[in-house]
Design an enzyme around this catalytic site. Structure first.
Site, PDB file in Angstrom:
ATOM      1  N   HIS A   1      29.072  45.621  44.760  1.00  0.00           N
ATOM      2  CA  HIS A   1      29.681  46.865  45.275  1.00  0.00           C
ATOM      3  C   HIS A   1      28.683  47.509  46.223  1.00  0.00           C
ATOM      4  O   HIS A   1      27.687  48.096  45.776  1.00  0.00           O
ATOM      5  CB  HIS A   1      29.998  47.764  44.068  1.00  0.00           C
ATOM      6  CG  HIS A   1      30.562  49.096  44.438  1.00  0.00           C
ATOM      7  ND1 HIS A   1      30.694  50.108  43.527  1.00  0.00           N
ATOM      8  CD2 HIS A   1      31.047  49.595  45.612  1.00  0.00           C
ATOM      9  CE1 HIS A   1      31.216  51.173  44.113  1.00  0.00           C
ATOM     10  NE2 HIS A   1      31.436  50.883  45.381  1.00  0.00           N
TER      11      HIS A   1
ATOM     12  N   ASP B   1      36.387  51.945  38.648  1.00  0.00           N
ATOM     13  CA  ASP B   1      34.934  52.036  38.547  1.00  0.00           C
ATOM     14  C   ASP B   1      34.474  53.478  38.398  1.00  0.00           C
ATOM     15  O   ASP B   1      34.578  54.273  39.325  1.00  0.00           O
ATOM     16  CB  ASP B   1      34.363  51.441  39.855  1.00  0.00           C
ATOM     17  CG  ASP B   1      32.872  51.364  39.869  1.00  0.00           C
ATOM     18  OD1 ASP B   1      32.338  50.838  40.855  1.00  0.00           O
ATOM     19  OD2 ASP B   1      32.235  51.820  38.910  1.00  0.00           O
TER      20      ASP B   1
HETATM   21  C1  DX5 Z   1      28.843  54.614  40.503  1.00  0.00           C
HETATM   22  C2  DX5 Z   1      28.956  53.123  40.278  1.00  0.00           C
HETATM   23  C3  DX5 Z   1      29.706  52.761  39.027  1.00  0.00           C
HETATM   24  C4  DX5 Z   1      29.076  53.297  37.820  1.00  0.00           C
HETATM   25  C5  DX5 Z   1      29.893  53.020  36.596  1.00  0.00           C
HETATM   26  O1  DX5 Z   1      28.544  54.825  41.842  1.00  0.00           O
HETATM   27  O2  DX5 Z   1      29.683  52.561  41.342  1.00  0.00           O
HETATM   28  O3  DX5 Z   1      29.768  51.341  38.905  1.00  0.00           O
HETATM   29  O4  DX5 Z   1      27.803  52.710  37.684  1.00  0.00           O
HETATM   30  O5  DX5 Z   1      29.119  53.441  35.569  1.00  0.00           O
HETATM   31  P1  DX5 Z   1      29.715  54.252  34.334  1.00  0.00           P
HETATM   32  O6  DX5 Z   1      30.606  53.259  33.633  1.00  0.00           O
HETATM   33  O7  DX5 Z   1      28.503  54.621  33.566  1.00  0.00           O
HETATM   34  O8  DX5 Z   1      30.465  55.416  34.888  1.00  0.00           O
HETATM   35 ZN    ZN Z   2      30.297  50.264  41.274  1.00  0.00          ZN
END
Ligand code: DX5
Ligand code: ZN
Length: 219
Positions: free
Chosen positions: A67, A176
């Site tokens: 990502h 996400d």
């Molecule tokens: C935030 C990231 C996400 C995040 C998800 O910018 O893209 O992937 O790390 O983490 P949690 O599940 O902790 O919200």
């Molecule tokens: Zn992410």
């Protein structure tokens, strides 16, 4: 019954043991590894880049779901492809020409994803939906793990699910940010195929990764 895939975000992993953490995810039944790349410019945080991804890729047979929260993104796509990314997901706001960036990822024979921030409308990517493998719906503002889930983005999931059913497109929908045991079923019922989770997988149930992945797979 559709198979839900789990893509744990290593943003919540122990960064001093990333190789071991990825092995744990693989042994615990993760379907892919969500690698959050941040440049401190597109988002107010800085994580890892191609050299680390290349080293980690050698330790895992799982697909790397990369990502890219970086901008400008176009000129870096090839280095993430060479580092071992299997899915390369970019944000439309991070490229001058989304069509060129999509084509570049496809030319490198990688799966292409587009990520929509909470405030980014589906219409921004509607004309590309027949060309992409994945739409990544952000349910938090990108940059940090452990944030609160934003349920309003599920309206975009439902809209995308309707479009792909009506037009027979093949893209997956991934969500996400802030996914936990209270909201994951709602996301799946809205049309999500892949759950990204960092905090819930690494921190819930005393960090029992296998239990947490199994729970997210149980519907
Ligand atoms: C935030 C990231 C996400 C995040 C998800 O910018 O893209 O992937 O790390 O983490 P949690 O599940 O902790 O919200
Ligand atoms: Zn992410």
């Amino acid at each position: 019954m559709k198979k839900i895939q789990i893509s744990p975000s290593i943003l919540s992993a122990d960064f001093s043991q990333l190789g071991k953490e990825i092995k744990k995810l693989e042994d615990a039944g993760a379907d892919m590894i969500h690698v959050d790349v941040m440049d401190g410019h597109f988002v107010p945080n800085l994580t890892i880049g191609p050299p680390v991804i290349e080293a980690l890729k050698k330790n895992s047979s799982l697909p790397f779901d990369v990502h890219l929260m970086i901008s400008p993104v176009h000129k870096y796509i090839e280095s993430y492809s060479n580092a071992g990314a299997d899915i390369i997901t970019i944000h439309p706001e991070a490229t001058d020409n989304l069509s060129d960036s999509i084509n570049k990822i496809k030319k490198l024979k990688k799966k292409v994803g587009i990520s929509l921030n909470p405030e980014t409308k589906v219409e921004v990517v509607e004309k590309f939906l027949n060309q992409v493998d994945l739409i990544l719906i952000m349910s938090v503002h990108p940059g940090f793990g452990g944030q609160k889930f934003m349920p309003e983005v599920l309206e975009k999931v439902k809209k995308l699910d309707k479009i792909r059913k009506n037009l027979k497109f093949h893209f997956d929908i991934e969500i996400d940010g802030g996914i936990n045991f209270e909201n994951y079923k709602l996301a799946i019922e809205s049309g999500v195929d892949i759950l990204v989770s960092g905090t819930t997988i690494f921190k819930s149930n005393d960090g029992d990764i296998k239990k947490n992945i199994d729970l997210l797979k149980s519907i």
